[in-house]
Design a protein around this motif. Structure first.
Motif, PDB file in Angstrom:
ATOM      1  N   LEU A  41       0.803  -1.683   0.182  1.00  0.00           N
ATOM      2  CA  LEU A  41       0.360  -0.358  -0.095  1.00  0.00           C
ATOM      3  C   LEU A  41       0.738   1.287  -0.532  1.00  0.00           C
ATOM      4  CD1 LEU A  41      -2.714   1.948   0.665  1.00  0.00           C
ATOM      5  CD2 LEU A  41      -2.745   1.069   3.229  1.00  0.00           C
ATOM      6  N   GLN A  42       1.055   1.834  -1.017  1.00  0.00           N
ATOM      7  CA  GLN A  42       1.266   3.029  -1.359  1.00  0.00           C
ATOM      8  C   GLN A  42       0.035   4.238  -0.445  1.00  0.00           C
ATOM      9  OE1 GLN A  42       3.717   4.462  -3.836  1.00  0.00           O
ATOM     10  NE2 GLN A  42       3.571   6.596  -3.891  1.00  0.00           N
ATOM     11  N   ILE A  62       2.954  -1.795   4.891  1.00  0.00           N
ATOM     12  CA  ILE A  62       2.682  -1.004   3.960  1.00  0.00           C
ATOM     13  C   ILE A  62       3.664  -0.977   3.344  1.00  0.00           C
ATOM     14  CG2 ILE A  62       0.360   0.282   4.903  1.00  0.00           C
ATOM     15  CD1 ILE A  62       2.112   2.671   5.206  1.00  0.00           C
ATOM     16  N   GLY A  63       3.869  -0.105   1.972  1.00  0.00           N
ATOM     17  CA  GLY A  63       5.202   0.132   0.970  1.00  0.00           C
ATOM     18  C   GLY A  63       5.956   0.783   1.246  1.00  0.00           C
ATOM     19  N   PRO A  73      -0.102  -8.882   8.257  1.00  0.00           N
ATOM     20  CA  PRO A  73      -0.449  -9.039   7.076  1.00  0.00           C
ATOM     21  C   PRO A  73       0.065  -7.780   7.032  1.00  0.00           C
ATOM     22  CG  PRO A  73      -2.301  -8.910   9.356  1.00  0.00           C
ATOM     23  CD  PRO A  73      -0.978  -9.236   9.996  1.00  0.00           C
ATOM     24  N   SER A  74      -0.674  -7.858   5.405  1.00  0.00           N
ATOM     25  CA  SER A  74      -0.499  -6.499   4.708  1.00  0.00           C
ATOM     26  C   SER A  74      -1.574  -6.176   3.583  1.00  0.00           C
ATOM     27  CB  SER A  74       0.846  -6.730   3.665  1.00  0.00           C
ATOM     28  OG  SER A  74       0.858  -8.166   2.875  1.00  0.00           O
ATOM     29  N   ILE A  75      -1.000  -5.112   3.261  1.00  0.00           N
ATOM     30  CA  ILE A  75      -2.152  -5.223   2.357  1.00  0.00           C
ATOM     31  C   ILE A  75      -1.761  -4.692   1.330  1.00  0.00           C
ATOM     32  CG2 ILE A  75      -3.713  -2.670   1.368  1.00  0.00           C
ATOM     33  CD1 ILE A  75      -3.734  -1.769   4.708  1.00  0.00           C
ATOM     34  N   CYS A  76      -2.037  -4.884   0.091  1.00  0.00           N
ATOM     35  CA  CYS A  76      -0.959  -4.975  -1.228  1.00  0.00           C
ATOM     36  C   CYS A  76      -2.384  -4.147  -1.893  1.00  0.00           C
ATOM     37  CB  CYS A  76      -1.226  -5.764  -2.102  1.00  0.00           C
ATOM     38  SG  CYS A  76      -0.760  -7.798  -1.294  1.00  0.00           S
ATOM     39  N   LYS A  77      -1.772  -3.048  -3.085  1.00  0.00           N
ATOM     40  CA  LYS A  77      -2.386  -1.742  -3.990  1.00  0.00           C
ATOM     41  C   LYS A  77      -2.295  -2.302  -5.099  1.00  0.00           C
ATOM     42  CE  LYS A  77      -3.695   2.915  -4.345  1.00  0.00           C
ATOM     43  NZ  LYS A  77      -3.276   4.389  -3.698  1.00  0.00           N
TER      44      LYS A  77
END
Length: 179
Positions: free
Chosen positions: A97-98, A117-118, A171-175
């Motif tokens: 995530l950005q 996040i990224g 966990p992570s958030i991908c965008k």
């Protein structure tokens, strides 16, 4: 002879009536299919309390991704290190995530977890940067002075940014940007 002409006209008008009914039925079926396809929306992420919000109709996200303002988001269930999370997102043709706006912060409403996040610290530039190399907007998040530059960044359910050892599992958030 008059009876023959009346019978012919009845047959012709009957045939035209049947053709007209068939055309109307076909048109009805085509219109129904057209409206059904337009109303189908991509939805839900596994284990997330995030709901699609306004503006999500301009993109088509893959299954288990959530669309919002022509971007697709995936909230992972599994816990990985920051590097594993970054690699997973890359394998999904996306990135960690950005964050780009305060609206996006409001959209990301979830509970009870920390998500990678990224965002990382670039020693050469002496600044916090996103994965694509762009600088962090101080208007968006302005409390980075207290974060440890040797750690990686997580986003919390309280809309906070915290530092965590990069080897921790979260966990992570991908965008995925579609525009």
């Amino acid at each position: 002879m008059a009876a023959f002409q009346t019978t012919s006209w009845r047959l012709i008008s009957g045939a035209l009536g049947v053709v007209c009914l068939l055309l109307m039925a076909t048109l009805g079926i085509l219109l129904k299919r057209s409206f059904t396809r337009q109303s189908i929306q991509p939805t839900s992420s596994p284990g997330s309390t995030v709901e699609p919000q306004e503006g999500s109709d301009c993109c088509s996200c893959q299954e288990k991704w959530i669309g919002y303002r022509c971007n697709c988001y995936f909230f992972s269930k599994g816990d990985n290190t920051w590097v594993e999370s970054r690699d997973f997102c890359a394998s999904q043709n996306s990135s960690l995530l950005q964050l780009e706006s305060k609206d996006e912060l409001d959209f990301l409403k979830f509970r009870g977890r920390l998500y990678w996040i990224g965002l990382s610290y670039n020693e050469t530039r002496g600044a916090w940067v996103w994965e694509d190399g762009s600088a962090l907007s101080q208007d968006l998040l302005s409390f980075f002075q207290t974060l440890d530059s040797k750690k990686c960044i997580v986003y919390t359910s309280d809309k906070e940014i915290l530092d965590e050892p990069c080897g921790e599992k979260n966990p992570s958030i991908c965008k995925q940007q579609l525009t």
